[in-house]
Design an enzyme around this catalytic site. Structure first.
Site, PDB file in Angstrom:
ATOM      1  N   CYS A 137      13.462  10.754   6.584  1.00 14.08           N
ATOM      2  CA  CYS A 137      13.590  10.246   7.955  1.00 14.08           C
ATOM      3  C   CYS A 137      15.023  10.411   8.460  1.00 14.08           C
ATOM      4  O   CYS A 137      15.248  10.550   9.645  1.00 14.08           O
ATOM      5  CB  CYS A 137      13.185   8.788   7.983  1.00 14.08           C
ATOM      6  N   GLU A 157      10.174  15.203  15.477  1.00 18.88           N
ATOM      7  CA  GLU A 157      10.471  15.200  14.048  1.00 18.88           C
ATOM      8  C   GLU A 157       9.548  16.188  13.331  1.00 18.88           C
ATOM      9  O   GLU A 157       8.334  16.063  13.404  1.00 18.88           O
ATOM     10  CB  GLU A 157      10.240  13.788  13.495  1.00 18.88           C
ATOM     11  N   THR A 168       6.530   6.949  13.801  1.00 16.42           N
ATOM     12  CA  THR A 168       6.650   6.075  14.971  1.00 16.42           C
ATOM     13  C   THR A 168       5.259   5.769  15.544  1.00 16.42           C
ATOM     14  O   THR A 168       4.989   4.638  15.967  1.00 16.42           O
ATOM     15  CB  THR A 168       7.577   6.742  16.012  1.00 16.42           C
ATOM     16  N   LYS A 187       0.843  -1.201   0.000  1.00 17.45           N
ATOM     17  CA  LYS A 187       0.000   0.000   0.000  1.00 17.45           C
ATOM     18  C   LYS A 187       0.877   1.250   0.000  1.00 17.45           C
ATOM     19  O   LYS A 187       1.542   1.548   0.986  1.00 17.45           O
ATOM     20  CB  LYS A 187      -0.898   0.043   1.244  1.00 17.45           C
TER      21      LYS A 187
HETATM   22  P1  TAP Z   1       2.476   7.696   8.451  1.00  8.91           P
HETATM   23  O1  TAP Z   1       1.343   8.601   8.710  1.00  8.91           O
HETATM   24  O2  TAP Z   1       2.888   6.768   9.514  1.00  8.91           O
HETATM   25  O3  TAP Z   1       2.110   6.931   7.101  1.00  8.91           O
HETATM   26  C1  TAP Z   1       2.941   5.984   6.520  1.00  8.91           C
HETATM   27  C2  TAP Z   1       2.104   4.949   5.803  1.00  8.91           C
HETATM   28  O4  TAP Z   1       1.312   4.257   6.759  1.00  8.91           O
HETATM   29  C3  TAP Z   1       1.123   5.546   4.796  1.00  8.91           C
HETATM   30  O5  TAP Z   1       0.999   4.672   3.699  1.00  8.91           O
HETATM   31  C4  TAP Z   1      -0.152   5.594   5.593  1.00  8.91           C
HETATM   32  O6  TAP Z   1      -1.274   5.605   4.770  1.00  8.91           O
HETATM   33  C5  TAP Z   1      -0.053   4.309   6.378  1.00  8.91           C
HETATM   34  N1  TAP Z   1      -0.886   4.234   7.584  1.00  8.91           N
HETATM   35  C6  TAP Z   1      -1.430   5.238   8.295  1.00  8.91           C
HETATM   36  N2  TAP Z   1      -2.152   4.734   9.341  1.00  8.91           N
HETATM   37  C7  TAP Z   1      -2.050   3.387   9.270  1.00  8.91           C
HETATM   38  C8  TAP Z   1      -2.538   2.297  10.057  1.00  8.91           C
HETATM   39  N3  TAP Z   1      -3.310   2.502  11.137  1.00  8.91           N
HETATM   40  N4  TAP Z   1      -2.215   1.041   9.709  1.00  8.91           N
HETATM   41  C9  TAP Z   1      -1.424   0.811   8.629  1.00  8.91           C
HETATM   42  N5  TAP Z   1      -0.949   1.791   7.838  1.00  8.91           N
HETATM   43  C10 TAP Z   1      -1.236   3.059   8.149  1.00  8.91           C
HETATM   44  O7  TAP Z   1       3.780   8.481   8.078  1.00  8.91           O
HETATM   45  P2  TAP Z   1       3.890   9.725   7.152  1.00  8.91           P
HETATM   46  O8  TAP Z   1       3.656  10.916   7.995  1.00  8.91           O
HETATM   47  O9  TAP Z   1       3.100   9.533   5.928  1.00  8.91           O
HETATM   48  O10 TAP Z   1       5.434   9.613   6.728  1.00  8.91           O
HETATM   49  C11 TAP Z   1       6.401  10.291   7.352  1.00  8.91           C
HETATM   50  C12 TAP Z   1       7.064   9.442   8.430  1.00  8.91           C
HETATM   51  O11 TAP Z   1       7.745   8.347   7.844  1.00  8.91           O
HETATM   52  C13 TAP Z   1       8.114  10.200   9.187  1.00  8.91           C
HETATM   53  O12 TAP Z   1       8.001   9.957  10.554  1.00  8.91           O
HETATM   54  C14 TAP Z   1       9.403   9.640   8.655  1.00  8.91           C
HETATM   55  O13 TAP Z   1      10.500   9.755   9.505  1.00  8.91           O
HETATM   56  C15 TAP Z   1       9.044   8.243   8.387  1.00  8.91           C
HETATM   57  N6  TAP Z   1       9.990   7.658   7.441  1.00  8.91           N
HETATM   58  C16 TAP Z   1      10.851   6.728   7.903  1.00  8.91           C
HETATM   59  C17 TAP Z   1      11.778   6.183   7.063  1.00  8.91           C
HETATM   60  C18 TAP Z   1      12.734   5.182   7.596  1.00  8.91           C
HETATM   61  S1  TAP Z   1      13.488   4.272   6.525  1.00  8.91           S
HETATM   62  N7  TAP Z   1      12.954   5.018   8.850  1.00  8.91           N
HETATM   63  C19 TAP Z   1      11.829   6.560   5.733  1.00  8.91           C
HETATM   64  C20 TAP Z   1      10.932   7.522   5.304  1.00  8.91           C
HETATM   65  C21 TAP Z   1      10.001   8.053   6.177  1.00  8.91           C
HETATM   66  P3  TAP Z   1      -1.943   7.003   4.321  1.00  8.91           P
HETATM   67  O14 TAP Z   1      -0.833   7.969   4.088  1.00  8.91           O
HETATM   68  O15 TAP Z   1      -2.643   6.658   3.084  1.00  8.91           O
HETATM   69  O16 TAP Z   1      -2.807   7.382   5.449  1.00  8.91           O
END
Ligand code: TAP
Length: 482
Positions: free
Chosen positions: A286, A386, A232, A177
């Protein structure tokens, strides 16, 4: 109207199909918030269909000669390069990445990752183990089964390869997804996979809401493993949801990267590297070096160069070749990033640059100027939470001991960097940093062969390299009575 080549349906069992519910969601161009195309939104019924397709595909795919699986990934890498310009433009349109970065980094890195694991497929093997007399013991490295993969919106194209390449090389089938706001490049990759010869059902791509499709993937009783990249907070939800069938869980979560500049560093290199560390991809990384830690002796000299450099970064339409920094990926995220300017000021921090959206032609988009704040304490929220944007928090330190206290003074532990000409200090600090990755006199290097991941609240498990193959396989020990 979208270009005809933009795929916008779910990819299940080798075909593009509408969601069972017929629901769609418009994906927006963050440059001006205009709709690009309506994309199908997967619900539970679609996840079930995808899992059923993956189950059908698994026996044949997992037993195919590893070299043949590898050959498909190698062909895919070639196709990504052949279609590189289209993929770069699609990524820039959907995410706001400057086109020069999409061309120079995202596309080549995506191809390189599929190529690396294409080559890896027939080189990852079990062992023979010397056991007691009369027995031969060996291990098999078997695929886990059906793997759920959920990725965020910051590097959607690259993350398809980081997540899928090792999983496929190891013989797993996938239900992925992408983030609901950036599904386009992932759908195009799914299409190229079919062209490369990937059998139907091996990869299923389901754009959908995290709270619906993502949550159900985490809960699904027939999915054996979930690999997640995201925040997280969502990582914790994934762990809870996956407990039902004791899924294997791999988490790549947030970070608050310390980027430490010692007094003996090459200042010019550190200034340039630190700007890259935080402002590449609008800071939506990240591993961003979002805590800029300066030795107090060189802090003023450093900032005298760094602030004009930050202010000189050219913001603009990501499809313009001259653009150095594009918009953030959504308006909602822009508001979140800007809210941290108030947080900083409320804590007595000082705004040194940026802190607002630009006006003029860019006012309609999700832009934020490169922002530099100086925090009073490393315990302040702007030094702990963050922000995930072009927003760097400056902290100063007196000596190595204090530098380590600050650097290790968050719950995160993902990327980190240090700038020094003292060899001994460099290795000592690298050893003592609570982090999954350390860059010395550099920042934010990645390579498909080098393990990528974090410790503490930044998650567990590693992408890339042999470690990724271990994540996507399980060991079977076979005893032979000889
Ligand atoms: P999230 O809100 O956690 O979303 C990430 C993914 O999870 C999206 O596809 C989201 O779908 C999905 N998601 C949301 N709620 C969910 C649930 N209850 N169950 C399963 N999946 C769910 O993160 P974000 O804000 O989009 O991304 C930024 C974060 O990613 C930052 O904290 C960043 O540090 C982290 N990140 C970490 C890394 C590594 S390698 N450590 C790399 C890149 C980013 P929807 O967006 O469609 O709601």
């Amino acid at each position: 109207m979208p270009a005809p080549s933009i795929r916008h349906q779910l990819f299940i069992d080798g075909r593009f199909v509408d969601a069972e519910s017929g629901e769609t969601l418009a994906t927006l161009n963050p440059h001006d918030n205009t709709p690009i195309v309506d994309v199908a939104l997967a619900g539970k019924a679609d996840v079930d269909k995808a899992v059923a397709a993956a189950k059908r595909a698994f026996p044949k795919w997992s037993r195919m000669a590893a070299a043949d699986r590898g050959r498909i990934l190698l062909k895919l890498a070639d196709l990504i390069e052949a279609n590189g310009e289209e993929l770069a433009r699609l990524e820039s349109l959907d995410t706001g990445h400057p086109i020069r970065d999409s061309r120079r980094l995202d596309v080549p890195r995506t191809a390189a990752c599929f190529r690396y694991f294409g080559g890896m497929a027939d080189k990852f093997q079990g062992e023979t183990i010397p056991v007691e007399e009369g027995f031969l013991n060996y291990t098999l490295r078997e695929p886990v089964g059906i793997v759920g993969q959920v990725v965020p919106w910051n590097f959607p194209l690259m993350f398809t390869s980081w997540k899928m390449a090792p999983a496929l090389a190891a013989g797993n089938c996938i239900v992925m997804k992408p983030a609901e706001i950036t599904p386009l490049s992932s759908l195009r990759i799914a299409e190229l996979m079919a062209e490369a010869g990937l059998p139907p059902g091996v990869v299923n791509m389901l754009p959908g809401l995290g709270s619906v499709a993502g949550q159900y993937i985490a809960e699904h009783p027939e999915i054996a493993k979930i690999a997640f990249t995201g925040s997280t907070a969502t990582g914790r939800r994934i762990v809870q949801a996956s407990a039902g069938n004791l899924k294997k869980v791999q988490l790549e979560l947030g970070g608050k990267g310390p980027n430490i500049v010692f007094e003996d560093a090459n200042l010019q290199a550190a200034v340039n590297g630190s700007a890259w560390a935080i402002f590449h991809n609008q800071g939506q990384a990240c591993i961003a070096g979002s805590r800029l830690m300066l030795h107090e002796k060189i802090a003023d000299a450093f900032l005298e160069q760094f602030i004009p450099l930050a202010k000189s970064i050219r913001l603009g339409n990501p499809l313009d070749e001259n653009t150095e920094m594009g918009p953030l990926t959504s308006a909602q995220h822009r508001e979140r990033v800007l809210s941290y300017v108030e947080v900083a000021q409320g804590e007595g921090g000082e705004l040194l640059a940026g802190g607002k959206s630009p006006g003029g032609d860019l006012a309609k988009g999700c832009y934020v100027e490169p922002t530099v704040v100086r925090a009073k304490s490393y315990k302040d929220r702007v030094a702990q939470e963050e922000v995930f944007g072009p927003f760097v928090t400056v902290l100063t330190f007196k000596n190595d001991e204090e530098a380590m206290q600050i650097a290790n003074g968050t719950d995160y532990g993902l990327g980190s960097g240090l700038w020094t000409n003292n060899l001994q200090r460099a290795h000592k600090v690298a050893r003592d940093l609570h982090a999954g990755m350390v860059w010395i006199n550099s920042y934010k290097r990645v390579n498909p062969g080098s393990p990528f991941g974090g410790v503490g609240q930044s998650g567990y498990g590693r992408e890339m390299g042999f470690d990724a193959m271990r994540e996507y396989t399980q060991v079977k020990s076979v005893w032979v009575n000889v």
